[in-house]
Design a protein around this motif. Sequence first.
Motif, PDB file in Angstrom:
ATOM      1  N   THR B 242       0.810  -1.220   0.000  1.00 14.08           N
ATOM      2  CA  THR B 242       0.000   0.000   0.000  1.00 14.08           C
ATOM      3  C   THR B 242       0.840   1.266   0.000  1.00 14.08           C
ATOM      4  N   GLY B 245      -0.745   4.073   2.032  1.00 11.60           N
ATOM      5  CA  GLY B 245      -2.090   4.559   1.690  1.00 11.60           C
ATOM      6  C   GLY B 245      -3.127   3.492   1.843  1.00 11.60           C
ATOM      7  N   PRO B 246      -4.349   3.666   1.422  1.00 10.93           N
ATOM      8  CA  PRO B 246      -4.914   4.925   0.906  1.00 10.93           C
ATOM      9  C   PRO B 246      -5.224   5.901   2.041  1.00 10.93           C
ATOM     10  N   LEU B 247      -5.035   7.179   1.774  1.00 16.50           N
ATOM     11  CA  LEU B 247      -5.262   8.237   2.765  1.00 16.50           C
ATOM     12  C   LEU B 247      -4.507   7.949   4.060  1.00 16.50           C
ATOM     13  N   LYS B 248      -3.315   7.401   3.926  1.00 16.30           N
ATOM     14  CA  LYS B 248      -2.453   7.100   5.076  1.00 16.30           C
ATOM     15  C   LYS B 248      -3.091   6.134   6.073  1.00 16.30           C
ATOM     16  N   TYR B 251      -0.389   3.761   7.213  1.00 23.62           N
ATOM     17  CA  TYR B 251       0.897   4.394   7.469  1.00 23.62           C
ATOM     18  C   TYR B 251       1.427   3.903   8.814  1.00 23.62           C
TER      19      TYR B 251
END
Lengths: 273, 312
Positions: B242, B245-248, B251
């Motif tokens: 990934t 992501g998506p949108l962290k 993370y």
Amino acid sequence: MKITRKHKIIVYSILVLFSLYFLFPFIWAFITAIKSEAEVFSFPPKFVPDVPLLSNFIDAWNSQPFGTYFKNSMIVTVLTTIGQLISCSLVAYGFARYDFKYKNILFMLLLSTMMIPWDVTMIPLYMEFNMFGWINTLKPLIVPAFFGSAYNIFLLRQFLMNIPKDLENAARIDGANEFQIFYKIFLPIMKAPLTLIAVLNIILVWNDYLGPLIYLNDQSKYTMALGLASFQGVHELQIIPIMAMTLVMIIPPVIVFAFAQKYIVEGISGSIK
Amino acid sequence: MFTKKNKPKKFTLVRKRVPFLFILPWIIGFIVFTLGPLVFSLIMSLFDWPIAGEAKFIGFDNFKTMFTADPQFYDSLVITLKFALIFVPLNLLVALVLALLITQPIKGIKIFRTIFYLPAVVSGVAVSIIWGWMFNSEYGVLNYILSLLGIEGPDWLIDPKWAIITIVIASAWGVGTMMLIFYTDIKGIPYEMYEAASIDGAGPIRQFISITIPTITPTILFNVITSVIAALQQLTLVLLLTGGGPLKSTYFYGLFVYNNAFKHHELGYASANAWFMFIIILLLTMLIFKSSSAWVFYEAEVKKERKGRKRK
């Protein structure tokens, strides 16, 4: 234990269900690797390609310098394995067969190094290897193996602790020196656990991604794992060669595993006791 | 010439030095590749240390920034803990179930054992590539199979709600090692214990709860600790599957440290991050160990207790 028919059916169905989870991804990777481009992006997906294209593997191999990557991976794997075998057998022997000052403190220190997350030493190690001029060479991946690893030393030491002390005392009386005792008597005895260490090291090093990612930047130095990962990044739509090379990459560890299954199972049971 | 007096003396002298010659490789390696870097990393964490240019001493500012001014620190920490909270129990449970299955005395069980272990010898790169392709929301085979069952599959790697689950599923593929550790332990339980229990009228579930589980608690402890440490340090899969992501949403903390070091080149700050992770791991391990005295039973202790009782 007596097993009823009903019990058997339940067990087999669960086993098969789990097998699908563990095996299907490999099968699907293979099916993808031998498809034509049109078939890969067709929906619904085909489970049997019209014409299986085994030539996809050759094309994939030639689409990048995978020969070089493979060779680099081999060099690193073979040399680290040799390094681990030499260093770990010596160190484990020292810890297991002698009493000496500070032995317990040193051994506790060795065990505690297993708990250090790699994040902590990652940056200074990078700077250190940079200072040695080793960045972008295979040395940072190889040299540390010649100084042993805590897990392997621990595993071997547990094995050596179980051998009666009379063995080396008898040899000493016969006039053998300490290194001869290690080399001629103990090394042959350690064959089984050393095989386990070799196998575990081969699997670990062959698959390592972060080490090469941090220390290598020139394509001619890439290992298989790094080459494959960068290949995927650049050509996101070339799913066929990517699947083909992924399967090629997993062949060596699978072969090693097939030959050494017995040692892995026995070795793991020995190491946790 | 050796006299009776000095011969043993020489012998002890040799035996004093020789052991250090044997363990010398590790001592050198420990200083050069572990202790040195460890100390240096601690020093770096007190500096503003860019990859090029002058390092500047700033005391505990890196830690202050971490706790007070960097929302990404908290976010990635929470994501990682969330992952560990799902991953560790699930992995333990699956490993235990598989281990129980492969101890069943039925035909062909060795083949299943091999199948279950096989993915564990495959690398993080191969795992991420293969699962990434299966999870592909456009051409992925998983959602197609789900659609055959009448289920509409999620956008695995694109939907922030599902991305972390996706990583759990892909990383659980390597459960084989833990399964083998459980397996060898369960196999070591004497058969007579089960026999005696079944004569007393205990069914399989009762036997599992009263015999199997208590006997393997030391192994459970070992697996809990190693998998917590592994979960907190997870990086390869996230990096490749990934990229955070998506949108962290994926993370992870490992990625946070890695990016601070090798993308943003803030070596001092990354060292502070890494040391915080080290402390978290130490505390968690200690906590698990402390709790273990309540639920882990060691054979030697049980024997001692029995002996003690007899004496009374």
